[in-house]
Enzyme design. Structure first.
Site, PDB file in Angstrom:
ATOM      1  CG  HIS A   1      -8.614  -4.211   7.488  1.00  0.00           C
ATOM      2  ND1 HIS A   1      -8.269  -3.575   8.653  1.00  0.00           N
ATOM      3  CD2 HIS A   1      -7.485  -4.278   6.752  1.00  0.00           C
ATOM      4  CE1 HIS A   1      -6.976  -3.284   8.628  1.00  0.00           C
ATOM      5  NE2 HIS A   1      -6.477  -3.695   7.483  1.00  0.00           N
TER       6      HIS A   1
ATOM      7  NE  ARG B   1      -6.451  -1.087   5.661  1.00  0.00           N
ATOM      8  CZ  ARG B   1      -6.813  -0.140   6.496  1.00  0.00           C
ATOM      9  NH1 ARG B   1      -7.897   0.583   6.243  1.00  0.00           N
ATOM     10  NH2 ARG B   1      -6.120   0.111   7.581  1.00  0.00           N
TER      11      ARG B   1
ATOM     12  CG  ASP C   1      -8.635  -2.069  11.757  1.00  0.00           C
ATOM     13  OD1 ASP C   1      -8.344  -1.106  11.057  1.00  0.00           O
ATOM     14  OD2 ASP C   1      -8.476  -3.248  11.393  1.00  0.00           O
TER      15      ASP C   1
ATOM     16  NE  ARG D   1      -3.671   0.513  13.462  1.00  0.00           N
ATOM     17  CZ  ARG D   1      -3.653   0.165  12.190  1.00  0.00           C
ATOM     18  NH1 ARG D   1      -4.803   0.053  11.521  1.00  0.00           N
ATOM     19  NH2 ARG D   1      -2.517  -0.086  11.587  1.00  0.00           N
TER      20      ARG D   1
ATOM     21  CD  GLN E   1      -2.928   0.952   2.393  1.00  0.00           C
ATOM     22  OE1 GLN E   1      -2.743   0.115   3.261  1.00  0.00           O
ATOM     23  NE2 GLN E   1      -3.947   1.783   2.418  1.00  0.00           N
TER      24      GLN E   1
END
Length: 320
Positions: free
Chosen positions: A182, A95, A155, A158, A89
């Site tokens: 995601h 994404r 995620d 986080r 990426q």
């Protein structure tokens, strides 16, 4: 007579010797997630060197074996294979922009892997992981429980970190989850989020409500854009996803039946089918045993449907 208890041999294959694959190998080594770790990459010299570097430290991690190279046959008999290989990426790239190139990689890679390890559980980390999960499942014909992706496990970590810092509590006391794609349409389920037993919107410090709508929106934005910030600064995310992937591997090898927000094919959960999205799921020795239908309020139900619709549109555009 002395009884000596030995751990079963667990064989982990990692496809890709880039920053994510090597971070996962390192995390798996120091956490002793597997007794044998095999790194495969088309750049065999790189994979061999990374494995050699890691193997030099096995004295300090227990009886582990780390090997690497460019021969896919080395993955034969792997119990779990984690796929990290794919296009990287780039800064400013979503994404979903990666989808076309990485689907083509899967079309070649997955059948070859299946020849070597037809009984393995496959965990995809390559992005966009939701789209690739659908593609890989159709390519291989594997039951959905044995081929899934890391989804929003990272995620969610986080999210819990940001909530814990804001609330001034230990991270493990935060119970909140990111679900959906995601990617850019993922979202936290605030309606059931708690700190300890306290609903997040009722958490106060010195009598002041901490998590106002503005604070919750800011945290959501920070989580969704966290990867972009890391990529802008250092070119790739690798350490945290290495740890997150290793956590999933541990759940499989240790038959934990742990609840983790991985991404697998949905078959009627929340009325959604035909796409892979992250929901809290029971992960154990055979992979994903069950995707849980967690309580959602009306807005969250719509956000989940919107996330599914986004992925359906992209799958259609790719002909999947």
């Amino acid at each position: 007579m002395v009884n000596i208890t030995t751990r079963p041999v667990t064989r982990l294959g990692i496809v890709g010797a880039g920053s994510v694959g090597t971070a996962m190998a390192y995390a798996s080594l120091i956490r002793e997630a597997a007794r044998e770790i095999v790194i495969y990459d088309i750049d065999g010299t790189r994979a061999e060197a990374e494995a050699l570097d890691l193997s030099h430290g096995t004295q300090f991690t227990g009886a582990n074996t780390v090997t690497g190279g460019g021969r896919m046959e080395a993955l034969a008999g792997a119990d779990v294979i984690v796929v990290t290989a794919g296009a990287r990426q780039k800064p400013g790239q979503s994404r979903l922009d990666l989808a076309g190139a990485n689907v083509r990689i899967m079309e070649t890679l997955m059948p070859a892997l299946m020849e070597q390890a037809p009984e393995a559980v496959y965990i995809l980390v390559t992005n966009p992981c939701d789209i690739l999960t659908v593609a890989a499942q159709k390519i291989t014909g594997l039951p959905p429980n044995r081929i899934f992706s890391s989804g929003t496990v990272l995620d969610t970590s986080r999210l819990r970190l940001l909530v814990a810092r804001t609330a001034h509590v230990l991270m493990t006391s935060v119970h909140a989850t990111i679900i959906g794609e995601h990617g850019d349409s993922e979202f936290p389920v605030w309606s059931s989020a708690t700190i300890g037993p306290v609903p997040i919107r009722e958490w106060t410090i010195s009598g002041r409500q901490v998590f106002t709508d503005e604070v919750l929106d800011s945290i959501t934005d920070d989580v969704v854009n966290a990867a972009y910030k890391v990529i802008e600064g250092k070119g790739a995310t690798n350490y945290a996803i290495g740890l997150a992937g290793t956590r999933i591997v541990e759940a499989v090898f240790q038959a934990e039946n742990a609840v983790l927000p991985v991404s697998a094919m949905l078959r009627g959960v929340h009325g959604i089918s035909g796409v892979a999205l992250s929901l809290p799921s029971i992960v154990g020795s055979g992979g994903v045993y069950k995707m849980l239908e967690m309580p959602l309020d009306e807005r969250e139900t719509q956000l989940l449907q919107d996330s599914a619709d986004t992925l359906k549109q992209n799958l259609a555009a790719l002909g999947i």
